[in-house]
Design a protein around this motif. Structure first.
Motif, PDB file in Angstrom:
ATOM      1  N   GLY A   1       1.929  33.529  -1.269  1.00 54.40           N
ATOM      2  CA  GLY A   1       3.103  34.579  -0.678  1.00 54.40           C
ATOM      3  C   GLY A   1       2.955  34.070   0.843  1.00 54.40           C
ATOM      4  N   ALA A   2       4.217  34.288   1.553  1.00 55.65           N
ATOM      5  CA  ALA A   2       4.283  34.010   2.903  1.00 55.65           C
ATOM      6  C   ALA A   2       3.414  35.069   3.541  1.00 55.65           C
ATOM      7  N   SER A   3       3.270  36.082   3.454  1.00 63.57           N
ATOM      8  CA  SER A   3       2.652  37.162   4.225  1.00 63.57           C
ATOM      9  C   SER A   3       1.121  36.836   4.541  1.00 63.57           C
ATOM     10  N   GLY A   4       0.453  36.139   4.086  1.00 65.50           N
ATOM     11  CA  GLY A   4      -1.082  35.626   3.722  1.00 65.50           C
ATOM     12  C   GLY A   4      -1.875  36.608   3.101  1.00 65.50           C
ATOM     13  N   ASN A   5      -1.314  37.576   2.435  1.00 65.52           N
ATOM     14  CA  ASN A   5      -1.965  38.718   1.808  1.00 65.52           C
ATOM     15  C   ASN A   5      -2.691  38.077   0.429  1.00 65.52           C
ATOM     16  N   SER A   6      -2.001  37.055  -0.105  1.00 67.74           N
ATOM     17  CA  SER A   6      -2.500  36.542  -1.603  1.00 67.74           C
ATOM     18  C   SER A   6      -3.919  35.679  -1.086  1.00 67.74           C
TER      19      SER A   6
ATOM     20  N   SER B   1      -5.620  31.930  10.908  1.00 67.53           N
ATOM     21  CA  SER B   1      -5.290  33.279  10.261  1.00 67.53           C
ATOM     22  C   SER B   1      -4.695  32.931   8.828  1.00 67.53           C
ATOM     23  N   TYR B   2      -4.828  33.989   8.133  1.00 62.26           N
ATOM     24  CA  TYR B   2      -4.379  34.072   6.602  1.00 62.26           C
ATOM     25  C   TYR B   2      -2.784  33.514   6.572  1.00 62.26           C
ATOM     26  N   LYS B   3      -2.027  33.718   7.495  1.00 65.50           N
ATOM     27  CA  LYS B   3      -0.691  33.213   7.528  1.00 65.50           C
ATOM     28  C   LYS B   3      -0.755  31.691   7.690  1.00 65.50           C
ATOM     29  N   HIS B   4      -1.532  31.035   8.525  1.00 65.02           N
ATOM     30  CA  HIS B   4      -1.553  29.665   8.820  1.00 65.02           C
ATOM     31  C   HIS B   4      -2.077  28.940   7.500  1.00 65.02           C
ATOM     32  N   ILE B   5      -3.043  29.518   7.034  1.00 66.82           N
ATOM     33  CA  ILE B   5      -3.715  28.986   5.778  1.00 66.82           C
ATOM     34  C   ILE B   5      -2.829  29.040   4.795  1.00 66.82           C
ATOM     35  N   THR B   6      -1.867  30.009   4.545  1.00 69.38           N
ATOM     36  CA  THR B   6      -0.880  30.299   3.364  1.00 69.38           C
ATOM     37  C   THR B   6       0.167  28.946   3.736  1.00 69.38           C
ATOM     38  N   LYS B   7       0.461  28.722   4.948  1.00 68.77           N
ATOM     39  CA  LYS B   7       1.676  27.694   5.342  1.00 68.77           C
ATOM     40  C   LYS B   7       0.970  26.430   4.984  1.00 68.77           C
ATOM     41  N   TYR B   8      -0.408  25.820   5.237  1.00 69.60           N
ATOM     42  CA  TYR B   8      -0.937  24.913   4.961  1.00 69.60           C
ATOM     43  C   TYR B   8      -1.092  24.413   3.586  1.00 69.60           C
ATOM     44  N   LEU B   9      -1.396  25.543   2.748  1.00 73.19           N
ATOM     45  CA  LEU B   9      -1.483  25.238   1.341  1.00 73.19           C
ATOM     46  C   LEU B   9      -0.320  25.022   0.781  1.00 73.19           C
ATOM     47  N   ASN B  10       0.941  25.878   1.092  1.00 72.55           N
ATOM     48  CA  ASN B  10       2.268  25.717   0.554  1.00 72.55           C
ATOM     49  C   ASN B  10       2.564  24.181   1.006  1.00 72.55           C
ATOM     50  N   GLU B  11       2.628  23.926   2.064  1.00 77.89           N
ATOM     51  CA  GLU B  11       2.978  22.442   2.849  1.00 77.89           C
ATOM     52  C   GLU B  11       2.394  21.476   1.969  1.00 77.89           C
TER      53      GLU B  11
ATOM     54  N   VAL C   1      -8.105  36.377  -2.197  1.00 80.55           N
ATOM     55  CA  VAL C   1      -8.837  35.296  -2.743  1.00 80.55           C
ATOM     56  C   VAL C   1     -10.140  35.768  -2.229  1.00 80.55           C
ATOM     57  N   LEU C   2     -10.407  35.856  -0.869  1.00 79.37           N
ATOM     58  CA  LEU C   2     -11.609  36.042  -0.346  1.00 79.37           C
ATOM     59  C   LEU C   2     -12.253  37.425  -0.674  1.00 79.37           C
ATOM     60  N   LYS C   3     -11.415  38.512  -0.515  1.00 77.60           N
ATOM     61  CA  LYS C   3     -11.688  39.709  -0.835  1.00 77.60           C
ATOM     62  C   LYS C   3     -12.373  39.924  -2.269  1.00 77.60           C
ATOM     63  N   LYS C   4     -11.251  39.419  -3.339  1.00 74.76           N
ATOM     64  CA  LYS C   4     -11.949  39.645  -4.732  1.00 74.76           C
ATOM     65  C   LYS C   4     -13.060  38.747  -4.992  1.00 74.76           C
ATOM     66  N   TYR C   5     -13.143  37.629  -4.351  1.00 72.57           N
ATOM     67  CA  TYR C   5     -14.225  36.944  -4.521  1.00 72.57           C
ATOM     68  C   TYR C   5     -15.697  37.840  -4.192  1.00 72.57           C
ATOM     69  N   GLN C   6     -15.645  38.254  -2.857  1.00 69.57           N
ATOM     70  CA  GLN C   6     -16.762  39.189  -2.435  1.00 69.57           C
ATOM     71  C   GLN C   6     -16.924  40.342  -3.291  1.00 69.57           C
ATOM     72  N   MET C   7     -15.977  40.922  -3.933  1.00 65.94           N
ATOM     73  CA  MET C   7     -16.049  42.063  -4.822  1.00 65.94           C
ATOM     74  C   MET C   7     -16.658  41.616  -6.095  1.00 65.94           C
ATOM     75  N   ARG C   8     -16.397  40.495  -6.516  1.00 67.60           N
ATOM     76  CA  ARG C   8     -17.029  39.971  -7.844  1.00 67.60           C
ATOM     77  C   ARG C   8     -18.467  39.669  -7.500  1.00 67.60           C
TER      78      ARG C   8
ATOM     79  N   LYS D   1     -12.025  29.494   2.363  1.00 72.47           N
ATOM     80  CA  LYS D   1     -13.049  30.079   2.977  1.00 72.47           C
ATOM     81  C   LYS D   1     -13.522  29.038   4.216  1.00 72.47           C
ATOM     82  N   SER D   2     -13.653  27.884   3.840  1.00 73.50           N
ATOM     83  CA  SER D   2     -13.452  26.795   5.158  1.00 73.50           C
ATOM     84  C   SER D   2     -12.834  26.865   6.278  1.00 73.50           C
ATOM     85  N   MET D   3     -11.503  27.081   5.794  1.00 72.07           N
ATOM     86  CA  MET D   3     -10.381  27.392   6.701  1.00 72.07           C
ATOM     87  C   MET D   3     -10.300  28.541   7.486  1.00 72.07           C
ATOM     88  N   ARG D   4     -10.750  29.639   7.044  1.00 73.35           N
ATOM     89  CA  ARG D   4     -10.912  31.015   7.614  1.00 73.35           C
ATOM     90  C   ARG D   4     -12.150  30.911   8.591  1.00 73.35           C
TER      91      ARG D   4
END
Length: 96
Positions: free
Chosen positions: A51-56, A29-39, A60-67, A21-24
């Motif tokens: 996952g490389a697409s950033g969907n995961s 972007s979701y892809k940049h966040i994904t890359k940072y987390l994996n690196e 995380v953000l979407k499901k948190y808000q839904m919850r 959330k803080s990075m977003r």
């Protein structure tokens, strides 16, 4: 770790969500966040790579808000509203 929906996230889940959330919020972007987390070897709460697409990450953000929305709805109190309903029994002449 299994928990009921009324409980808070595990500390690991909350930590991951807050990081994403803080990075977003800074405009990444979701892809940049994904890359940072994996690196930086920051794995998902289940111990997998992102996952490389950033969907995961988006998920995380979407499901948190839904919850949060679901928990708020569960706490909502409704007033009873009794309508007028009548139950009657009629013989069907054609059936006999």
């Amino acid at each position: 770790l299994v928990y009921s929906q009324s409980e808070k996230y595990t500390s690991r889940q909350q930590e991951i969500h807050d990081k994403i959330k803080s990075m977003r919020d800074t405009g990444m972007s979701y892809k940049h966040i994904t890359k940072y987390l994996n690196e930086n070897n920051i794995l998902t709460h289940t111990g997998k790579r992102w996952g490389a697409s950033g969907n995961s990450v988006h998920s995380v953000l979407k499901k948190y808000q839904m919850r949060l929305d679901r928990l708020d709805l569960a706490k909502k109190e409704y007033q009873s509203d009794w309508g007028k309903m009548e139950v009657s029994w009629e013989k069907n002449k054609d059936f006999l």
